[in-house]
Design an enzyme around this catalytic site. Structure first.
Site, mmCIF file in Angstrom:
data_model
loop_
_atom_site.group_PDB
_atom_site.id
_atom_site.type_symbol
_atom_site.label_atom_id
_atom_site.label_comp_id
_atom_site.label_asym_id
_atom_site.label_seq_id
_atom_site.Cartn_x
_atom_site.Cartn_y
_atom_site.Cartn_z
ATOM 1 N N THR A 96 43.831 33.721 44.673
ATOM 2 C CA THR A 96 43.789 33.238 46.374
ATOM 3 C C THR A 96 44.461 33.351 46.572
ATOM 4 O OG1 THR A 96 43.708 31.193 45.559
ATOM 5 C CG2 THR A 96 41.759 32.053 45.826
ATOM 6 N N ASP A 97 45.926 33.747 45.909
ATOM 7 C CA ASP A 97 47.350 33.865 46.369
ATOM 8 C C ASP A 97 47.474 34.987 47.287
ATOM 9 O OD1 ASP A 97 48.058 31.576 44.155
ATOM 10 O OD2 ASP A 97 49.382 32.342 43.743
ATOM 11 N N THR A 152 42.535 33.484 39.644
ATOM 12 C CA THR A 152 41.922 32.161 38.942
ATOM 13 C C THR A 152 40.686 31.791 38.708
ATOM 14 O OG1 THR A 152 43.823 30.725 40.293
ATOM 15 C CG2 THR A 152 41.813 29.589 39.562
#
Length: 333
Positions: free
Chosen positions: A93-94, A18
């Site tokens: 971030t996942d 992101t």
């Protein structure tokens, strides 16, 4: 007049996520920015260190593989051998918690490795990427962070790789370390380490080039009949991690299947609760932890399922036998 001390050398590797995403014509955001662009966009970052920025990948973090992270670990080890003082890995971030834990296993030594990302894209109001990057660079070049292994820096908080997890899909405060709390924080440009976690002593986990042994991860739900569990060895998996209910429990009807699978491949028992240890000697009914460990399952201790899977994968790649795998898991509590 004495000369000023040399600035630290910082390797910055961007994998996407992101923090690198901008809007495209087809709708939604996708990774487009590289490490150099990200570094140039953060006021004050260039003053922190002499930065070498590289962009090995530009993908959403759900598309990262452990093979990718093994390659990143090799790049970091090579940079440290060349005199770099710290490393910063930028990604989505996942899967930050998985990347951080894998790097913690694969990059030894005292020099800091920090993984960072953002919950909001650079074109969104309140984008958190620049502040996260600056804080992460300060940690990655800080003497206070030496010896702590790989860290995750998000929302000005410093987390240990072995404890951190993403606990929310949207908030900038998404990252938590429930069992310990953060190790410290960044405030007023200063890295403040409040507590230190010793790194466990493990056998070497150097991995070969190419594909790693496949390890399955199964979460147990009420009424599970075990058909997926029974199928795992026949699908070519070389190991299995089970996220059991509570302190590490499965339906009684599955207990025998767990034992059958454990005679064929290593089976590690974790908890789907995501915090607290797998029990070893409290519950004794069919499908309880006492029953499953007696049938050959290994306890993940304090490791959740995704991190236990990483450790088991790298252990199998390194040729660890069952006893060594058990000791490695036990080292994490």
């Amino acid at each position: 007049m004495s000369a000023s001390p040399p600035r630290p050398r910082l390797l910055v590797l961007s994998l996407g996520g992101t923090i690198t995403m901008t809007a495209g014509a087809g709708g939604g955001i996708s990774p487009t920015l590289g490490a150099a662009e990200l570094v140039a966009a953060v006021p004050g970052l260039a003053e922190v260190a002499d930065i070498e920025a590289r962009s090995p990948l530009k993908v959403g973090s759900a598309s990262l593989t452990l093979e990718n992270i093994v390659a990143v670990a090799g790049e970091i080890r090579a940079a440290f051998a060349q005199g770099f003082d710290g490393a910063l890995v930028i990604q989505g971030t996942d899967t930050i918690e998985e990347t951080a834990f894998a790097l913690d296993l694969l990059v030894p030594g005292e020099r800091p490795v920090v993984v960072v990302g953002a919950m909001r894209g650079p074109q969104q109001p309140g984008a958190d990427g620049p502040a996260n990057l600056l804080a992460a660079a300060l940690v990655a070049t800080s003497e206070a962070a030496r010896g702590l292994g790989t860290l995750v820096v998000m929302n000005d908080q410093i987390h240990a790789a072995r404890f951190v997890r993403k606990a929310h899909t949207a908030l900038t405060s998404a990252f938590v370390s429930e069992m310990t709390g953060p190790l410290g924080l960044v405030a007023e440009g200063r890295v403040r380490i409040l507590t230190r976690v010793a790194r466990p002593c493990l056998p070497a986990l150097a991995t070969p080039d190419g594909a790693l042994p496949p390890v399955a991860l199964l979460k147990i739900a009420m009424g599970d009949d075990g058909r997926l569990l029974r199928a795992v060895p026949g699908l070519g998996y070389t190991g299995l991690v089970i996220e059991g209910a509570g302190a590490g429990h499965v339906p009684g009807a599955m207990a025998e299947i767990v034992g059958e699978v454990a005679t064929r491949i290593p089976v590690v028992l974790a908890s789907r609760t995501l915090a607290g240890p797998v029990f070893e000697r409290t519950y004794g009914y069919p499908g309880s932890e006492v029953d499953l460990l007696a049938r050959g399952a290994l306890s993940a201790g304090l490791l959740g399922g995704v991190k236990a899977r990483l450790l088991l994968t790298l252990a199998l790649a390194a040729g660890w036998e069952r006893d060594a795998i058990a000791r490695g898991l036990d080292a994490f509590g």
